[in-house]
Scaffold this active site. Structure first.
Site, PDB file in Angstrom:
ATOM      1  N   SER A   1      72.162  38.443  59.581  1.00 38.55           N
ATOM      2  CA  SER A   1      71.718  37.201  58.948  1.00 38.55           C
ATOM      3  C   SER A   1      71.167  37.566  57.597  1.00 38.55           C
ATOM      4  O   SER A   1      70.660  38.675  57.404  1.00 38.55           O
ATOM      5  CB  SER A   1      70.619  36.534  59.768  1.00 38.55           C
ATOM      6  OG  SER A   1      70.001  35.529  58.987  1.00 38.55           O
TER       7      SER A   1
ATOM      8  N   TYR B   1      62.591  35.367  63.532  1.00 39.79           N
ATOM      9  CA  TYR B   1      64.052  35.477  63.527  1.00 39.79           C
ATOM     10  C   TYR B   1      64.488  36.667  62.665  1.00 39.79           C
ATOM     11  O   TYR B   1      65.306  37.489  63.088  1.00 39.79           O
ATOM     12  CB  TYR B   1      64.648  34.184  62.984  1.00 39.79           C
ATOM     13  CG  TYR B   1      66.169  34.151  62.922  1.00 39.79           C
ATOM     14  CD1 TYR B   1      66.929  34.308  64.077  1.00 39.79           C
ATOM     15  CD2 TYR B   1      66.835  33.961  61.714  1.00 39.79           C
ATOM     16  CE1 TYR B   1      68.315  34.268  64.026  1.00 39.79           C
ATOM     17  CE2 TYR B   1      68.223  33.915  61.654  1.00 39.79           C
ATOM     18  CZ  TYR B   1      68.964  34.071  62.812  1.00 39.79           C
ATOM     19  OH  TYR B   1      70.331  34.035  62.764  1.00 39.79           O
TER      20      TYR B   1
END
Ligand code: ZN
Length: 681
Positions: free
Chosen positions: A566, A579
């Site tokens: 990500s 995250y």
């Protein structure tokens, strides 16, 4: 053999096909021909994968509106069980019959002649046995490779046994390879046999005929039943078994070892396991090395299974390394034997043939079953069906006496016959054909898009998702395997890789994609939430990668690990630490895999994507976030250097590109429309 003919169904089929294909000139003859062809094709003991054909002699209109006599005969590439009238192309009958006046005819000339005499040039190639049908006079002709007939026929004295069984009902023709010579011979034999119902081709199959479709079909069923009765009299042979190791290795551990060993150069195969009771009776027999090496039950199987299967020892659970060595030796021996077989017979035909790959298509493993290989899963399934048929047919044959196939030279002639090889439909292979791709979180979003992208490149796909139904739904579109899998559970992941090994032989490409986003200010976030995110966004990637490496090492064919990281891993967003942190660890993880396994050809790469419309970033979230920033949805989603929304398909294409980049490992590719703050440095 059960007779499935129904007057009501036949009537309905005539009405259906003549209406549906009226524009193509489908008459009642062709319609009823289609109906009984499907009856035969729907029964595996009669017809398997191209091993049979049918025809009808009828009249159709040509371009001038004139009636012409034609032979509608099964076309290549059509499955008899699902055939439709266009699968029985019409060929002018008179020119076909005139061929009988020739002394010889080459295969190429025969194929060309058949094509130029078709009423519709867009039709499929007529069967390789077309002129056989033309040279026989009856209106309806059925041909099958019925297992029962083969069990009776496949013996040194098979012609005698067949004569005993059939008498005048069906004369026996000695084995000759299909083609012009056999067609002439059979035509002459049939002409002499007044009142016969059909013809048996020794070690090949059986023909029946009749004035009506029903008569030909009824006779086929009756003739096959006579063979079944002969088998029942002798009884199927239960092969005396060998003693197996106390603890056998699992088929899931064995499959990748076999898959790696049979690969021919850099050409790998897809493999699947067959272990029905018939197959187990066959592979566990003490005389396996005799009856399994005696050849195929009917010659056209050779293009799918090769002339012989490879045999390896029963694998002990505590000695997989020893098993792997034995497999290597067996493979080297197979290669040498196959090459010698090719050279022996190529010399006989004048050295004009080019050797095919030397990889076995069937590996017999006592205790576990038959592992069947093909270029695609469809091909391995065909090899599997043929192995199941052979196991039962040879056991039935051995009840009567020792099984015997056609000679090695006859097998070679069929295996290297251009018309048989044409059945395999050699088209250019796709870039990732022969590869198995496994995708986690494949039920939706980037995962589902990746499954589609890898399938489009020719991969067999294994789709894992916590939502098993979603996984199955995606897999179904591509003939793949869909499984429920919670990647945070070690046992789920192991079970999924085992299932992949049994279904496709192993795995080549793994897209570790499953993930979920958690938010929270880092100094205040709940520890439990933080650990939960690490479980899914880091540890699950490690569990998946570990299992992938285990299978890839067993295969010895390298491999490709792909991680959905990500942009958060390099460009943290506010309140997104829960995250971003495990994703940063996952980015390091892929580099560690690249370092530790590069020497055995396993590559590890990842993608940093951003702002993709998926289950993690829903339409509702997009609406809220864009509104909060005073932007339109379009400007919010296109807030990158390229000014365009980035899609799940874009990410999937990135994964495919990395899978194809054979010299790239340890790399992270950005798929974010351009974001300098997230650029790697
Ligand atoms: Zn045949």
């Amino acid at each position: 053999m059960k007779n499935l003919y129904s007057d009501a169904d036949a009537k309905a089929a005539i009405a259906h096909y003549t209406a549906k294909y009226a524009a193509k000139g489908c008459n009642e003859d062709l319609a009823i021909r289609t109906y009984t062809t499907r009856l035969l094709g729907g029964v595996g003991q009669l017809v398997l994968h191209g091993g049979g054909n049918t025809s009808v002699k009828t009249r159709m209109k040509d371009q001038f509106g004139d009636d012409v006599d034609v032979l509608c005969v099964k076309g290549s590439g059509w499955d008899m069980g699902q055939i439709e009238p266009p699968g029985l192309p019409a060929v002018r009958l008179d020119p076909l019959r005139r061929l009988a006046t020739l002394d010889k005819l080459t295969d190429e000339d025969m194929v060309n002649f058949q094509r130029v005499n078709m009423l519709d040039s867009s039709g499929p190639n007529p069967s390789v046995e077309t002129i056989f049908h033309a040279f026989l006079t009856p209106k309806f002709i059925d041909h099958t490779h019925a297992n029962a007939v083969l069990s009776v026929s496949d013996h040194a004295n098979g012609m005698d046994i067949l004569r005993e069984v059939y008498g005048d009902k069906a004369p026996v023709v000695e084995y000759v390879m299909p083609g012009f010579a056999l067609a002439k011979m059979a035509g002459e034999a049939a002409a002499k046999a007044k009142g016969a119902w059909g013809l048996v081709l020794h070690k090949h199959g059986i023909f029946s005929w009749g004035d009506t479709a029903k008569e030909a079909y009824d006779r086929m069923i009756a003739l096959v039943t006579m063979a079944e009765d002969r088998i029942a009299k002798a009884g199927r042979r239960a092969f005396p078994g060998i003693s197996l190791p106390a603890k056998l290795a699992s088929a899931a551990d064995v499959a990748p070892i076999l898959r790696g060993a049979i690969a021919a150069g850099d050409k790998r195969f897809v493999m699947e396991l067959r272990n029905t009771p018939d197959v187990m009776n066959f592979v566990n027999g003490a005389e396996l090395s005799r009856y399994s090496q005696a050849g195929v039950i009917t010659p056209d199987h050779v293009i799918r299974t090769k002339n012989r299967p490879m045999i390896v020892p029963a694998p002990k659970a505590d000695d997989l390394a020893g098993f792997a060595d034995a497999v290597k030796q067996a493979r080297a021996q197979y290669d040498a034997d196959y090459t010698a077989y090719f050279e022996r017979h190529n010399a006989r035909v004048g050295g004009i043939k080019k050797i095919l790959d030397t990889a076995p298509r069937v590996v017999l493993v006592p205790g576990l079953g038959a592992f069947c290989a093909g270029i695609t899963a469809k091909d391995s399934a065909i090899a599997g069906d043929l192995v199941e048929a052979a196991s039962a047919t040879i056991a039935d044959a051995e009840g009567i006496g020792p099984f015997e196939s056609v000679t090695e030279g006859d097998l070679f002639d069929v295996e290297y016959w251009s018309l048989e090889q044409a059945k395999l439909g050699k088209s250019a292979e796709k870039r990732l054909q022969r590869h198995v791709a496994l995708v986690t979180g494949g039920g939706s979003g980037i995962g589902a898009a990746s499954v589609a992208a890898f399938a489009a490149e020719g991969c067999e796909v294994v789709v894992l998702d916590r939502d098993g139904e979603a996984a199955k739904a995606v897999a179904k579109n591509f003939g793949g395997l869909g499984l429920a899998c919670d990647v945070t559970k070690e046992s789920d992941v192991r079970a999924a890789f085992d299932a992949a090994a049994l279904r496709f032989g192993g795995v080549d490409i793994v897209v570790s994609n499953a993930g979920a986003a958690w938010g929270g200010k880092i100094g205040e976030v709940d520890d439990k939430l933080m650990r939960e995110s690490f479980e899914l966004n880091f540890f699950a990637h490690q569990t998946v990668a570990k299992n992938a490496v285990r299978v890839m090492k067993a295969q010895g064919l390298g491999g490709c690990l792909l991680f959905n990281v990500s942009k958060q891993a390099v460009n943290p967003g506010p309140d997104f630490g829960p995250y971003g942190l495990p994703k940063a660890a996952t980015m390091f993880l892929l580099r560690q895999y690249a370092v530790d396994y590069g020497s055995i050809g396993i590559r590890a790469n990842g993608i940093n994507a951003d702002r993709i419309r998926t289950g993690l970033l829903t339409d509702a979230m997009i609406a809220t976030r864009s509104k909060a920033r005073g932007l339109t949805e379009k400007d919010y989603m296109g807030g990158n250097l390229l000014g365009r929304e980035v899609t799940a398909q874009d990410v999937a294409q990135g994964f495919v590109a990395l899978a194809l980049a054979r010299a790239t490992t340890g790399a992270v590719l950005t798929v974010d429309g351009g974001n300098i703050a997230a650029a790697l440095r």
